[in-house]
Design an enzyme around this catalytic site. Structure first.
Site, PDB file in Angstrom:
ATOM      1  N   SER A  44      96.197   8.267  13.752  1.00 31.72           N
ATOM      2  CA  SER A  44      96.562   8.980  12.534  1.00 31.72           C
ATOM      3  C   SER A  44      97.489   8.118  11.676  1.00 31.72           C
ATOM      4  CB  SER A  44      97.201  10.335  12.902  1.00 31.72           C
ATOM      5  OG  SER A  44      97.331  11.152  11.765  1.00 31.72           O
ATOM      6  N   GLU A  63      88.414   7.648  10.124  1.00 30.01           N
ATOM      7  CA  GLU A  63      88.486   9.057  10.521  1.00 30.01           C
ATOM      8  C   GLU A  63      89.528   9.742   9.664  1.00 30.01           C
ATOM      9  OE1 GLU A  63      91.073  10.956  12.286  1.00 30.01           O
ATOM     10  OE2 GLU A  63      92.483   9.332  11.919  1.00 30.01           O
ATOM     11  N   HIS A  96      91.131  13.042  15.133  1.00 29.15           N
ATOM     12  CA  HIS A  96      91.811  14.325  15.265  1.00 29.15           C
ATOM     13  C   HIS A  96      90.905  15.411  15.831  1.00 29.15           C
ATOM     14  CE1 HIS A  96      94.302  12.135  12.342  1.00 29.15           C
ATOM     15  NE2 HIS A  96      95.277  12.967  12.640  1.00 29.15           N
TER      16      HIS A  96
END
Length: 306
Positions: free
Chosen positions: A115, A210, A276
């Protein structure tokens, strides 16, 4: 060639937990510690991992505190691996506070996160030529045993994770490509363009993308920014991970990605499972690997840790 590979973990090692981004709830940390200790290693929570910024509660302490925890853990001779407790926000605020000269002189060690931690993965690739690990934060270990086990195997038995072939991979553009694994979170990559400690180009790379809680229109803008800036010129291939809680649905996102990326003329595979989502796939960054978008496989040239 791959970057500098860190040593694998062994029983008795020390794993430092740091929070360079947002804080992890205490219950997440408490659940993570027994999982890590069951690996046969000692978990060491760095001083500010439980911290809170005095004004901005979305940050785990001040920028200087978070950077100091990270730097000290990376330099500590008794620490074998550094695992971020979670992503969130704020990693990019620490980049200018790290002493890269000191870090270059230190032996490489495993560094894990995803992330917002993408900013650190990219900085360590650019400044330190370091192989890092795109995998779950420690805050997820207690509630996601599948993701924790995939990470454990990568750290302790890296030869078992040379071939990565998660179920459900879809071919958006067929073909094979060889390159160096890079990237991570789409939002962070777009935000990092034209900033220090960020590579000038994705040329020759196998690019991971992502994201989470984004709308397809915003992701379209971010991908278009990476394309129009020229940053993706010469990319060897693209691996799309997961789109957790993104709107309106995965089929629309997949169609947008195919439409924007197909003109590159390189292999593109979707559904590689990193990012995630529960049971996320661990993927080493900085390793040279071969993507087969038709078979849905990624094969590293060698184990990610020595």
């Amino acid at each position: 060639m791959s970057g500098r590979r860190p040593p694998r973990l062994r029983a008795g090692d020390t794993v430092a937990l740091v929070a360079p981004c947002s804080p992890a709830p205490e219950e997440e940390l408490a659940a993570a510690l027994p999982v890590i200790e069951a690996w046969g290693v000692r978990a060491e929570v760095r001083p500010h991992a439980r911290g809170r910024h005095p004004v901005f509660g979305y940050l785990a302490g001040t920028d200087a505190d978070r950077a100091a925890d990270l730097q000290e853990a990376l330099l500590a001779p008794d620490v074998a691996a550094v695992v971020c407790v979670r992503g969130g926000d704020g990693a990019h605020r620490t980049l200018d506070l790290l002493d890269y000269e000191a870090l270059r002189g230190a032996p490489p060690k495993a560094f894990v996160g995803f992330s917002d931690v993408t900013a650190l993965h990219e900085a360590f690739a650019e400044e330190l030529d370091l192989v890092t690990v795109h995998g779950p934060g420690a805050g997820y270990f207690g509630g996601d045993p599948v993701a924790a086990e995939d990470l454990r195997a990568t750290l302790f038995e890296p030869e078992s994770r040379v071939r990565i072939a998660p179920p459900g991979v879809r071919t958006l553009v067929g073909g094979t490509a060889r390159g160096r694994l890079m990237g991570g979170n789409l939002s962070l990559l777009a935000d990092s363009l034209a900033t220090p400690h960020f590579r000038a180009s994705a040329k020759g790379g196998l690019l991971l993308l992502e994201d989470v809680k984004e709308d397809v229109s915003r992701m379209d803008r971010m991908v278009t920014q990476l394309l129009r800036s020229g940053w993706m010129n010469g990319v060897a291939g693209v691996l799309l991970g997961s789109w957790g809680k993104c709107t309106p649905d995965e089929e629309t996102i997949r169609a947008m990605m195919r439409e924007r990326l197909a003109p590159l003329g390189v292999p593109v595979a979707d559904g590689f499972g990193f990012g995630h989502i529960p049971a996320q796939t661990t993927v080493p960054l900085g390793m040279t690997a071969t993507l087969d978008a038709d078979a849905g496989t990624l094969v590293l040239d060698e184990p990610a840790l020595v």
